[in-house]
Design a protein around this motif. Sequence first.
Motif, mmCIF file in Angstrom:
data_model
loop_
_atom_site.group_PDB
_atom_site.id
_atom_site.type_symbol
_atom_site.label_atom_id
_atom_site.label_comp_id
_atom_site.label_asym_id
_atom_site.label_seq_id
_atom_site.Cartn_x
_atom_site.Cartn_y
_atom_site.Cartn_z
ATOM 1 N N SER A 1 68.965 74.360 22.547
ATOM 2 C CA SER A 1 67.746 73.784 22.147
ATOM 3 C C SER A 1 67.381 73.194 23.494
ATOM 4 O O SER A 1 68.281 72.568 24.144
ATOM 5 N N PRO A 2 65.984 73.400 23.670
ATOM 6 C CA PRO A 2 65.529 72.645 25.028
ATOM 7 C C PRO A 2 65.348 71.099 24.921
ATOM 8 O O PRO A 2 65.491 70.485 26.087
ATOM 9 N N ASN A 3 65.804 70.620 23.884
ATOM 10 C CA ASN A 3 65.636 68.977 23.583
ATOM 11 C C ASN A 3 67.203 68.673 23.855
ATOM 12 O O ASN A 3 67.473 67.150 23.420
ATOM 13 N N PHE A 4 68.084 69.429 23.961
ATOM 14 C CA PHE A 4 69.429 68.830 24.029
ATOM 15 C C PHE A 4 70.031 68.721 25.326
ATOM 16 O O PHE A 4 69.700 69.897 25.993
ATOM 17 N N SER A 5 70.702 68.096 26.097
ATOM 18 C CA SER A 5 71.203 67.977 27.193
ATOM 19 C C SER A 5 72.709 67.522 26.935
ATOM 20 O O SER A 5 73.087 66.770 26.347
ATOM 21 N N LYS A 6 73.439 68.201 27.965
ATOM 22 C CA LYS A 6 74.904 68.182 28.030
ATOM 23 C C LYS A 6 75.268 66.572 28.340
ATOM 24 O O LYS A 6 76.288 66.158 28.164
ATOM 25 N N SER A 7 74.215 66.025 29.025
ATOM 26 C CA SER A 7 74.600 64.484 29.469
ATOM 27 C C SER A 7 74.448 63.350 28.514
ATOM 28 O O SER A 7 74.451 62.303 28.664
ATOM 29 N N PHE A 8 73.853 63.822 27.279
ATOM 30 C CA PHE A 8 73.726 62.799 26.241
ATOM 31 C C PHE A 8 74.924 61.981 25.828
ATOM 32 O O PHE A 8 75.884 62.786 25.715
ATOM 33 N N VAL A 9 74.829 61.026 25.627
ATOM 34 C CA VAL A 9 76.249 60.021 25.267
ATOM 35 C C VAL A 9 75.794 59.323 23.938
ATOM 36 O O VAL A 9 74.606 58.729 23.846
ATOM 37 N N TYR A 10 76.674 59.410 22.994
ATOM 38 C CA TYR A 10 76.544 58.963 21.678
ATOM 39 C C TYR A 10 77.572 57.740 21.245
ATOM 40 O O TYR A 10 78.320 57.772 22.117
ATOM 41 N N GLY A 11 77.351 57.061 20.417
ATOM 42 C CA GLY A 11 78.114 55.816 19.893
ATOM 43 C C GLY A 11 77.819 54.676 20.583
ATOM 44 O O GLY A 11 76.920 54.278 21.397
ATOM 45 N N ILE A 12 78.825 53.779 20.479
ATOM 46 C CA ILE A 12 78.665 52.220 20.803
ATOM 47 C C ILE A 12 79.820 52.377 21.918
ATOM 48 O O ILE A 12 81.049 52.731 21.801
ATOM 49 N N GLU A 13 79.429 51.810 23.135
ATOM 50 C CA GLU A 13 80.174 51.418 24.357
ATOM 51 C C GLU A 13 81.252 50.572 23.919
ATOM 52 O O GLU A 13 81.243 49.727 23.188
ATOM 53 N N THR A 14 82.585 50.871 24.275
ATOM 54 C CA THR A 14 83.771 50.096 24.078
ATOM 55 C C THR A 14 83.800 48.573 24.918
ATOM 56 O O THR A 14 83.601 48.929 26.006
ATOM 57 N N PRO A 15 83.678 47.755 24.194
ATOM 58 C CA PRO A 15 83.734 46.296 24.972
ATOM 59 C C PRO A 15 84.685 46.017 25.987
ATOM 60 O O PRO A 15 85.960 46.449 25.615
ATOM 61 N N HIS A 16 84.437 45.749 27.287
ATOM 62 C CA HIS A 16 85.438 45.584 28.223
ATOM 63 C C HIS A 16 85.119 44.211 28.919
ATOM 64 O O HIS A 16 84.134 43.769 29.273
ATOM 65 N N PHE A 17 86.098 43.496 29.099
ATOM 66 C CA PHE A 17 86.110 42.124 29.730
ATOM 67 C C PHE A 17 86.961 41.904 30.777
ATOM 68 O O PHE A 17 88.146 42.420 30.921
ATOM 69 N N GLU A 18 86.186 41.558 31.862
ATOM 70 C CA GLU A 18 87.168 41.375 33.050
ATOM 71 C C GLU A 18 87.945 39.948 33.278
ATOM 72 O O GLU A 18 88.706 39.848 34.170
ATOM 73 N N ASP A 19 87.599 39.086 32.315
ATOM 74 C CA ASP A 19 88.405 37.928 32.409
ATOM 75 C C ASP A 19 89.536 37.915 31.390
ATOM 76 O O ASP A 19 90.150 36.967 31.100
ATOM 77 N N GLY A 20 89.977 39.025 30.859
ATOM 78 C CA GLY A 20 91.266 39.068 30.199
ATOM 79 C C GLY A 20 91.068 38.492 28.713
ATOM 80 O O GLY A 20 92.059 37.840 28.300
ATOM 81 N N GLN A 21 89.988 38.480 28.249
ATOM 82 C CA GLN A 21 89.854 38.156 26.704
ATOM 83 C C GLN A 21 90.876 38.764 25.746
ATOM 84 O O GLN A 21 91.233 38.054 24.559
ATOM 85 N N SER A 22 90.859 39.742 26.104
ATOM 86 C CA SER A 22 91.791 40.855 25.059
ATOM 87 C C SER A 22 93.341 40.940 25.149
ATOM 88 O O SER A 22 93.956 42.059 24.768
ATOM 89 N N VAL A 23 93.856 40.262 26.255
ATOM 90 C CA VAL A 23 95.060 40.358 27.031
ATOM 91 C C VAL A 23 96.081 39.972 25.718
ATOM 92 O O VAL A 23 97.261 40.724 25.482
ATOM 93 N N SER A 24 95.987 38.836 25.114
ATOM 94 C CA SER A 24 96.582 38.394 23.768
ATOM 95 C C SER A 24 97.030 39.668 22.742
ATOM 96 O O SER A 24 97.889 39.825 22.441
ATOM 97 N N LYS A 25 95.648 40.292 22.517
ATOM 98 C CA LYS A 25 95.991 41.355 21.386
ATOM 99 C C LYS A 25 96.936 42.355 21.895
ATOM 100 O O LYS A 25 97.779 43.189 21.103
#
Length: 563
Positions: free
Chosen positions: A176-200
């Motif tokens: 399909s001309p409307n489809f591109s391999k570079s399309f990204v779907y879904g929700i981006e996984t949250p990432h924190f640089e301050d270490g909020q999820s270290v305890s988990k």
Amino acid sequence: AGKLLPTGDRAVSCLTEVLPRPITPTTVRKFRNTTNPAPGVERIFYGRADDPDIAAHLTHGIESRSSLSAASLISPLPKTNFQQKIQDKKEAIYFSNRQAPLGRSHDQSSMLPKGLDVINTTFGTKVIQDVSAGELINPPKTFEEVDKDSREGHDLYVLSHNDYYVGEAINRKYDSPNFSKSFVYGIETPHFEDGQSVSKSLNWLCDLQSKRAAKIVSKRNDDFKEKFQPQLGKVLDPIAETMNVPPGHTFGMLLRPDEHGVGDLLHCRVPCEFLRGKDRERAILAAVRQSLKKANYENFDMLLEAFRHYDKNGDGMIDKDDLRKSCFQLNLNLDDELLDSLFDYCDLDKDGLINYLEFASFLNWKDKMAVKEFEEKIITKGKKLGTPVLPEDTKTNDKPLLKQEDLVLKEPGSSEKTPNTLTRSTDHVDHANYQTTSSQYNAVVGGLPTTCYPVCGVPTIRSDLPAPRIRRISDRTNYGDEGNAYAVLFPSVFSQKGVYERDFLKTRPKAEIAQILRKIGVNISGETFEEIWKQACLEHQKDEVCVECIRNILDERHGSHTK
């Protein structure tokens, strides 16, 4: 000189018993040991006092014979050569001992073919040394060469094993001309640089789930705690399960309620003015008023805007029909009786209409909704509610909603104004029980002396400590400047006039004290006032004194004159 008295008995002879104390009979002693045993003696019931003491000499079970001690088993004595040979001969009968003697390596030559050279014979295929393990794990290649080698044959692995790289998109061969391999779907996984999820990440998932899950306890243990240990918000009743009655069952005789309540007794109402069970109706009326206040505060920014919503006709007055329509719009469905009670409460002058001042006093939080400057011009100059704001020089003949003198300052020193507060007539209170709280604090007039009751511990009113000039929020100590229960039940005559203890205890200059005495009708000469002022300053070692000090000195002078 004097008279010689004969020497009598001494204290020792008086305290010495002439006859020995009689011995308690054995029959009486066994009853005494049941109720009042002697110190250090075991309490024995009189029914088994004469029984022989067999339990002290009884032994239970079978007497075990002594065996080897633990020390001889842990550290046995060394054996002689003869004893060792005797033990080896006894153990030689075991097949395991013949194959693998204790303390020696296992001899496997008996299982091999006869004539086999045990020392020089080797088994298996000789391994040809090729590449060392270090070169295999870390080959001497560049990153590009290693990446190129790893990508060779990757397409075949994708077809055979679905082996994709991390983050590699699957080639679904869409055209399909409307489809591109570079399309990204879904929700981006949250990432924190301050270490909020270290305890988990440091806790196992099962541990987190066990902490959040309900704790499973034994039913027998829970029933025991519920029966014998006090529970929060529940009455401790150990025999609750023995009472085979419904949960809502009550014991005793049902008493009819009195025709008068506590409020009737405190306010000394006559029988014809008893509320007779109308406390619930008054509580519902107060709840409706609070709901209207909250709705007016949340829905309108100005008192005038709220009054305009209630005044459907725009004539500056609210009748009962307007109040009913406004309550219906605010989702307050009131019956006729409750609506009549609400209207009767707000209509202070009993003219059948609620004016602006009554509306501001009884249906609004006027201390939170101050009158703005342009709102004041509309209210005091009689402009109609429905017309737009006109300039100041515009002449109107409409009747004002509020007089200028009915607007007071919200706080002393503030520029914001608010309508004056209307007060309702309060219940009649017997004036014979009035008592000033300041006299109770200082214990000069009307105070109870400490000789009438025992004094123990720290006093509730710390009049012995000076009150701090700036009190902290956490400081709950009563330094004598707060009322007690007696002052709540029988309020002071001064408090009803807006005068409180802090006004009596506030230090004031000499001219202000003289002016206060003249205004309250205390006519004393200037010389007498000078003497009283000097005496008060001398007692407190200050240049300024409070009204309470002057009152105490006047009471002392009056008491000395009456004596």
